[in-house]
Design a protein around this motif. Sequence first.
Motif: not given
Length: 120
Positions: A108-120
Amino acid sequence: QVQVVEFGGGLVQAGGSLRLSCVASGPIFRLGTMAWYRQAPGKQRELVATMSSDGTTNYANSMKGRFTISRDDAKNTVYLQMNSLKPEDTAVYYCNADVIVYSLAKLDCWGQGTQVTVSS
């Protein structure tokens, strides 16, 4: 050793789109279910979408119709196309992969994550 790495996060305006990619590498015999999760600040990690090896997909209700998961097993890659993004989609997005290695062990493998930012 199997590695899972996400790509494609960034800053986008509300209503915009992003495409995330996740590549698995290493002694991979076969990939099973691949999935995307996300975790917003102060919240628990939640499921975004899954795609099994036979192509069956599953989405969290709030993502249905806006997000699309797909995979390319020849490239050991899973994608997440995100459209009509909302500020509440802001989170770290994580890739998860069920990996069967050459010894036929299942990881069961996980990545380190990537940030997604949505501005209003």
